[in-house]
Design an enzyme around this catalytic site. Structure first.
Site: not given
Ligand code: AMP
Length: 210
Positions: A13, A88, A122, A153, A164
């Site tokens: 994404k 999400r 990554r 990360r 996740r």
């Molecule tokens: P991402 O960078 O999109 O993989 O997000 C990393 C982490 O941020 C996720 O595993 C969640 O802990 C938190 N996070 C990101 N977007 C959301 C969301 N819409 N709702 C809740 N937690 C989020």
């Protein structure tokens, strides 16, 4: 145009969002990036989000929805917005419906084996946030776009990635049906290389723009 990029962690994404924002002059709102910014700067939001992100679970809906609602007006200076990582779950999707109308949901579908390989390999740029994979870095430790330092990360470990995925299956995957029923869902094959995925996305966006 407001586009949601939907997909499991590691689906690509962020990578597609980065290309699409430049190609179509769109703003990019990634809730993950917003939380990482707050954690880095040790804000109150960062303190709340840190524990959830480290475990691989979702930051509470009220915190996340409030951030998106407040931030969206700041992203109106381009031809549209890409939402990456929000909503999400169904609660967030319904909250979003109350303040924003999505034009298109791009669901990037990828097999689980490939997702794990992508996540664990990554490396992200500290400066511009671009994702790279160790497979293509050939030992380089800097960003191909801006020469920034790359890092892994904390939540890209195998253990956290599995949590996740579980969160994705239980909470995020139902959004596929939710948006299918609204008639705005488009699924692309994210198992392909990024250029081929982009070709599929381009076709969808071209039809929508007609
Ligand atoms: P991402 O960078 O999109 O993989 O997000 C990393 C982490 O941020 C996720 O595993 C969640 O802990 C938190 N996070 C990101 N977007 C959301 C969301 N819409 N709702 C809740 N937690 C989020």
């Amino acid at each position: 145009m407001i586009i949601l990029l939907l997909g499991a962690p590691g689906a690509g994404k962020g990578t597609q969002a980065k290309i699409l924002t430049e190609k179509y002059d769109l703003a990019h709102l990634s809730t993950g990036d917003v939380f990482r910014y707050h954690i880095k700067n040790e804000t109150e939001i960062g303190k709340v989000a840190k524990g959830y992100i480290e475990k691989g679970t979702l930051v509470p809906d009220e915190v996340t929805c409030a951030i998106v609602k407040e931030s969206l007006p700041l992203y109106q200076n381009r031809k549209g917005i890409i939402l990456d990582g929000f909503p999400r779950n169904i609660v967030q999707a319904k909250a979003l419906d109350a303040f924003c109308k999505l034009d298109c949901v791009l669901n990037i579908a990828v097999s689980e084996d490939l997702l794990l390989e992508r996540i664990c390999g990554r490396r992200v740029c500290k400066d511009c946030g671009a994702s790279h994979h160790i497979k293509y870095l050939q030992g380089k430790a800097t960003c191909q776009y801006c020469n920034g330092v790359l890092y892994q990360r904390q939540d890209d470990s195998v253990e956290t990635a599995k949590e996740r995925f579980a969160v994705y299956s239980q909470q995020t995957k139902p959004l596929i049906q939710f948006y299918k029923e609204k008639g705005i869902l488009h699924t692309v094959d994210g198992n392909k290389e990024q250029d081929a995925v982009l070709v599929e996305i381009d076709k969808i966006l071209k039809v929508l723009a007609e």
